[in-house]
Design an enzyme around this catalytic site. Sequence first.
Site, short mmCIF file in Angstrom:
data_model
loop_
_atom_site.label_atom_id
_atom_site.label_comp_id
_atom_site.label_asym_id
_atom_site.label_seq_id
_atom_site.Cartn_x
_atom_site.Cartn_y
_atom_site.Cartn_z
N GLU A 94 -6.55 -7.20 -1.48
CA GLU A 94 -7.21 -7.15 -0.52
C GLU A 94 -8.49 -6.82 -0.09
O GLU A 94 -8.79 -6.21 -1.29
CB GLU A 94 -6.19 -6.36 0.27
CG GLU A 94 -4.50 -7.25 1.39
CD GLU A 94 -4.19 -5.92 2.25
OE1 GLU A 94 -5.41 -5.27 2.56
OE2 GLU A 94 -2.92 -5.75 2.05
N GLU A 115 1.17 -0.81 -0.02
CA GLU A 115 0.16 0.24 0.08
C GLU A 115 0.96 1.30 0.22
O GLU A 115 0.40 2.28 0.84
CB GLU A 115 -0.88 0.04 0.98
CG GLU A 115 -2.11 -0.85 1.05
CD GLU A 115 -2.99 -1.30 2.35
OE1 GLU A 115 -3.11 -0.03 3.25
OE2 GLU A 115 -4.12 -1.77 1.28
#
Length: 266
Positions: free
Chosen positions: A199, A100
Amino acid sequence: RPELNIGENRLQRLDHLIADAEQAGIRLILPLVNHWPDFGGMDRYAAWFNAASRDAFYTDAGIRGAYQSYVSQILTRKNTITGRVYQDEPAILAWELANEPRCDAREGGAILLEWVRDMSRWIKQCDPNHLLGVGDEGFFGKHGVDCGAFLNVPDVDFGTFHLYPQAWKQRDPLSFGLRWIERRLAAGRSAGKPMLLEEYGMTVGGRRGLSSASERDDIYRAWLCSVLEQEGAGDLAWMIASTDDETGEPYPDYDRFTFYSDADIP
Protein backbone atom coordinates in the site's frame (compact mmCIF):
# COMPACT_ATOMS: atom_id res chain seq x y z
CA ARG A 1 -18.60 -21.35 17.22
CA PRO A 2 -19.03 -18.01 15.40
CA GLU A 3 -21.14 -18.36 12.27
CA LEU A 4 -20.37 -16.65 8.98
CA ASN A 5 -22.89 -14.43 7.22
CA ILE A 6 -23.11 -16.34 3.95
CA GLY A 7 -26.01 -14.42 2.42
CA GLU A 8 -26.33 -13.00 -1.07
CA ASN A 9 -24.95 -9.65 0.01
CA ARG A 10 -22.23 -11.11 2.21
CA LEU A 11 -19.86 -13.99 1.43
CA GLN A 12 -21.61 -14.78 -1.84
CA ARG A 13 -20.21 -11.48 -3.07
CA LEU A 14 -16.73 -12.77 -2.33
CA ASP A 15 -17.61 -15.93 -4.27
CA HIS A 16 -18.36 -13.73 -7.29
CA LEU A 17 -15.21 -11.67 -6.79
CA ILE A 18 -12.99 -14.74 -6.74
CA ALA A 19 -14.69 -16.16 -9.85
CA ASP A 20 -14.44 -12.82 -11.69
CA ALA A 21 -10.77 -12.48 -10.74
CA GLU A 22 -10.05 -15.89 -12.21
CA GLN A 23 -11.76 -14.94 -15.47
CA ALA A 24 -9.78 -11.68 -15.63
CA GLY A 25 -6.44 -13.29 -14.80
CA ILE A 26 -6.16 -11.40 -11.48
CA ARG A 27 -4.66 -12.95 -8.34
CA LEU A 28 -6.06 -11.86 -4.97
CA ILE A 29 -4.38 -11.24 -1.62
CA LEU A 30 -7.05 -11.60 1.07
CA PRO A 31 -6.53 -10.35 4.66
CA LEU A 32 -8.30 -12.38 7.32
CA VAL A 33 -8.99 -9.56 9.81
CA ASN A 34 -8.46 -5.80 10.05
CA HIS A 35 -6.52 -4.17 12.87
CA TRP A 36 -8.66 -1.05 12.40
CA PRO A 37 -12.41 -0.77 13.20
CA ASP A 38 -13.43 -0.64 9.53
CA PHE A 39 -15.59 -3.65 8.65
CA GLY A 40 -15.61 -4.72 12.32
CA GLY A 41 -11.98 -5.63 12.67
CA MET A 42 -10.26 -6.67 15.89
CA ASP A 43 -12.44 -4.31 17.90
CA ARG A 44 -15.46 -6.46 17.08
CA TYR A 45 -13.74 -9.54 18.48
CA ALA A 46 -12.76 -7.59 21.61
CA ALA A 47 -16.38 -6.48 22.09
CA TRP A 48 -17.75 -10.00 21.64
CA PHE A 49 -15.45 -11.32 24.37
CA ASN A 50 -15.63 -8.26 26.66
CA ALA A 51 -11.88 -7.72 26.31
CA ALA A 52 -10.31 -4.61 27.75
CA SER A 53 -8.59 -3.53 24.54
CA ARG A 54 -7.87 -4.39 20.94
CA ASP A 55 -4.49 -5.82 21.99
CA ALA A 56 -6.32 -8.72 23.68
CA PHE A 57 -6.98 -10.03 20.17
CA TYR A 58 -3.55 -11.64 20.26
CA THR A 59 -3.64 -13.14 23.76
CA ASP A 60 -7.24 -13.91 24.79
CA ALA A 61 -7.87 -17.63 24.34
CA GLY A 62 -11.51 -17.11 23.37
CA ILE A 63 -10.65 -14.53 20.73
CA ARG A 64 -7.85 -16.64 19.30
CA GLY A 65 -10.24 -19.56 19.05
CA ALA A 66 -12.91 -17.44 17.35
CA TYR A 67 -10.39 -16.13 14.82
CA GLN A 68 -9.27 -19.68 14.03
CA SER A 69 -12.89 -20.80 13.71
CA TYR A 70 -13.60 -17.98 11.27
CA VAL A 71 -10.47 -18.68 9.23
CA SER A 72 -11.22 -22.40 9.13
CA GLN A 73 -14.70 -21.70 7.78
CA ILE A 74 -13.25 -19.38 5.13
CA LEU A 75 -10.59 -21.83 3.98
CA THR A 76 -13.12 -24.65 3.66
CA ARG A 77 -15.97 -22.60 2.19
CA LYS A 78 -17.30 -23.98 -1.09
CA ASN A 79 -17.56 -21.22 -3.66
CA THR A 80 -21.14 -21.12 -4.98
CA ILE A 81 -19.88 -19.99 -8.41
CA THR A 82 -16.75 -22.08 -9.07
CA GLY A 83 -17.68 -25.12 -6.98
CA ARG A 84 -14.24 -25.17 -5.37
CA VAL A 85 -13.36 -24.66 -1.74
CA TYR A 86 -11.42 -21.48 -1.10
CA GLN A 87 -8.23 -23.31 -0.17
CA ASP A 88 -8.19 -24.71 -3.72
CA GLU A 89 -9.03 -21.47 -5.56
CA PRO A 90 -6.30 -20.59 -8.11
CA ALA A 91 -7.37 -16.92 -8.17
CA ILE A 92 -6.30 -16.53 -4.53
CA LEU A 93 -2.59 -15.76 -4.50
CA ALA A 94 -2.20 -15.40 -0.74
CA TRP A 95 -3.82 -14.97 2.64
CA GLU A 96 -2.70 -12.36 5.14
CA LEU A 97 -2.99 -12.84 8.88
CA ALA A 98 -4.30 -9.29 9.29
CA ASN A 99 -4.36 -5.88 7.70
CA GLU A 100 -1.78 -3.68 9.46
CA PRO A 101 -1.55 -5.63 12.73
CA ARG A 102 -0.15 -3.66 15.66
CA CYS A 103 0.21 -4.35 19.37
CA ASP A 104 0.95 -1.37 21.60
CA ALA A 105 0.65 -3.34 24.83
CA ARG A 106 3.64 -3.79 27.13
CA GLU A 107 5.88 -6.41 25.53
CA GLY A 108 3.82 -5.88 22.39
CA GLY A 109 6.63 -6.99 20.11
CA ALA A 110 6.95 -10.38 21.76
CA ILE A 111 3.16 -10.80 21.90
CA LEU A 112 2.65 -10.02 18.23
CA LEU A 113 5.57 -12.16 17.07
CA GLU A 114 4.28 -15.15 19.06
CA TRP A 115 0.83 -14.70 17.51
CA VAL A 116 2.33 -14.51 14.01
CA ARG A 117 4.31 -17.71 14.61
CA ASP A 118 1.33 -19.61 15.99
CA MET A 119 -1.24 -18.49 13.44
CA SER A 120 1.02 -18.78 10.41
CA ARG A 121 1.95 -22.34 11.39
CA TRP A 122 -1.70 -23.26 11.89
CA ILE A 123 -2.93 -21.68 8.65
CA LYS A 124 -0.24 -23.30 6.54
CA GLN A 125 -1.18 -26.67 8.02
CA CYS A 126 -4.81 -26.02 7.04
CA ASP A 127 -3.98 -24.60 3.61
CA PRO A 128 -0.57 -25.46 2.12
CA ASN A 129 -1.76 -24.39 -1.34
CA HIS A 130 -1.50 -20.62 -0.94
CA LEU A 131 1.16 -18.15 0.04
CA LEU A 132 0.91 -16.46 3.42
CA GLY A 133 1.96 -12.99 4.56
CA VAL A 134 1.56 -11.09 7.81
CA GLY A 135 0.08 -7.93 6.22
CA ASP A 136 2.09 -5.55 8.42
CA GLU A 137 3.17 -2.00 7.62
CA GLY A 138 6.88 -2.81 7.68
CA PHE A 139 7.92 -1.11 10.91
CA PHE A 140 11.11 -2.13 12.69
CA GLY A 141 10.32 -2.10 16.42
CA LYS A 142 7.35 0.29 16.37
CA HIS A 143 3.78 -0.52 17.48
CA GLY A 144 5.01 -4.01 18.31
CA VAL A 145 5.83 -4.66 14.65
CA ASP A 146 9.22 -6.07 13.64
CA CYS A 147 9.28 -6.61 9.91
CA GLY A 148 12.63 -8.41 10.03
CA ALA A 149 11.45 -10.84 12.70
CA PHE A 150 8.27 -11.59 10.75
CA LEU A 151 10.33 -12.40 7.66
CA ASN A 152 12.25 -15.00 9.64
CA VAL A 153 9.10 -16.90 10.65
CA PRO A 154 9.29 -20.14 8.61
CA ASP A 155 5.62 -20.21 7.55
CA VAL A 156 5.58 -16.59 6.34
CA ASP A 157 6.25 -16.71 2.59
CA PHE A 158 6.66 -13.02 1.77
CA GLY A 159 6.96 -9.66 3.48
CA THR A 160 4.78 -6.58 3.16
CA PHE A 161 5.25 -2.92 3.85
CA HIS A 162 3.08 0.19 3.51
CA LEU A 163 4.09 3.79 2.86
CA TYR A 164 2.14 6.85 4.10
CA PRO A 165 4.61 9.67 4.83
CA GLN A 166 1.94 12.28 5.56
CA ALA A 167 0.14 10.12 8.11
CA TRP A 168 3.51 9.47 9.74
CA LYS A 169 4.27 13.23 9.81
CA GLN A 170 7.26 13.11 7.47
CA ARG A 171 8.15 16.46 5.91
CA ASP A 172 10.08 15.12 2.91
CA PRO A 173 7.96 12.28 1.51
CA LEU A 174 10.21 11.65 -1.48
CA SER A 175 13.42 11.07 0.47
CA PHE A 176 11.65 9.34 3.34
CA GLY A 177 9.92 6.96 0.94
CA LEU A 178 13.12 6.07 -0.87
CA ARG A 179 14.89 5.27 2.41
CA TRP A 180 11.86 3.32 3.63
CA ILE A 181 11.75 1.22 0.45
CA GLU A 182 15.50 0.57 0.44
CA ARG A 183 15.61 -0.75 4.00
CA ARG A 184 12.58 -3.04 3.61
CA LEU A 185 13.80 -4.53 0.34
CA ALA A 186 17.19 -5.11 1.96
CA ALA A 187 15.46 -6.98 4.80
CA GLY A 188 13.70 -9.18 2.27
CA ARG A 189 16.95 -10.00 0.50
CA SER A 190 18.59 -10.83 3.83
CA ALA A 191 15.76 -13.23 4.69
CA GLY A 192 15.60 -14.64 1.17
CA LYS A 193 11.94 -13.70 0.78
CA PRO A 194 10.03 -11.39 -1.60
CA MET A 195 9.01 -7.95 -0.29
CA LEU A 196 5.84 -6.31 -1.57
CA LEU A 197 5.09 -2.59 -1.31
CA GLU A 198 1.50 -3.44 -0.60
CA GLU A 199 0.00 0.00 0.00
CA TYR A 200 1.10 3.56 -0.60
CA GLY A 201 -0.69 6.87 -0.82
CA MET A 202 -0.49 10.64 -0.43
CA THR A 203 -3.13 13.34 -0.57
CA VAL A 204 -3.19 16.56 -2.57
CA GLY A 205 -4.44 19.84 -1.09
CA GLY A 206 -5.57 20.63 2.41
CA ARG A 207 -3.37 21.56 5.33
CA ARG A 208 -0.98 18.63 5.00
CA GLY A 209 -1.47 17.66 1.36
CA LEU A 210 0.90 18.11 -1.57
CA SER A 211 0.63 21.18 -3.73
CA SER A 212 -0.46 19.38 -6.91
CA ALA A 213 -1.25 16.03 -8.46
CA SER A 214 1.84 16.37 -10.66
CA GLU A 215 4.04 16.60 -7.55
CA ARG A 216 2.45 13.43 -6.25
CA ASP A 217 2.98 11.72 -9.62
CA ASP A 218 6.69 12.60 -9.55
CA ILE A 219 7.09 11.15 -6.05
CA TYR A 220 5.18 8.00 -6.90
CA ARG A 221 7.26 7.54 -10.04
CA ALA A 222 10.50 7.81 -8.07
CA TRP A 223 9.28 5.35 -5.44
CA LEU A 224 8.17 2.79 -8.00
CA CYS A 225 11.39 3.09 -9.99
CA SER A 226 13.24 2.35 -6.76
CA VAL A 227 11.15 -0.78 -6.18
CA LEU A 228 11.84 -1.91 -9.75
CA GLU A 229 15.56 -1.19 -9.67
CA GLN A 230 16.03 -3.03 -6.38
CA GLU A 231 13.98 -6.00 -7.59
CA GLY A 232 11.12 -5.66 -5.14
CA ALA A 233 8.30 -8.17 -5.59
CA GLY A 234 5.90 -5.44 -6.77
CA ASP A 235 3.81 -2.49 -5.67
CA LEU A 236 0.11 -1.90 -5.08
CA ALA A 237 -1.46 1.54 -4.75
CA TRP A 238 -4.09 2.36 -2.16
CA MET A 239 -6.58 2.51 -3.72
CA ILE A 240 -8.24 1.86 -7.09
CA ALA A 241 -12.02 2.24 -7.29
CA SER A 242 -14.82 2.62 -9.78
CA THR A 243 -18.52 3.35 -9.41
CA ASP A 244 -20.77 1.98 -6.69
CA ASP A 245 -22.77 -0.98 -8.02
CA GLU A 246 -25.94 0.11 -6.25
CA THR A 247 -25.94 3.90 -6.75
CA GLY A 248 -23.92 4.29 -9.93
CA GLU A 249 -21.97 7.06 -8.19
CA PRO A 250 -18.17 7.03 -7.86
CA TYR A 251 -17.02 5.05 -4.84
CA PRO A 252 -16.51 7.61 -2.04
CA ASP A 253 -12.94 8.89 -1.86
CA TYR A 254 -13.10 8.99 1.92
CA ASP A 255 -9.34 9.17 2.46
CA ARG A 256 -8.43 11.13 -0.71
CA PHE A 257 -6.09 8.48 -2.07
CA THR A 258 -8.37 6.98 -4.72
CA PHE A 259 -7.59 6.40 -8.39
CA TYR A 260 -10.70 6.17 -10.59
CA SER A 261 -9.12 5.53 -14.00
CA ASP A 262 -5.78 4.82 -15.64
CA ALA A 263 -5.52 8.55 -16.33
CA ASP A 264 -5.01 9.06 -12.58
CA ILE A 265 -2.02 6.73 -12.49
CA PRO A 266 1.46 8.16 -13.21
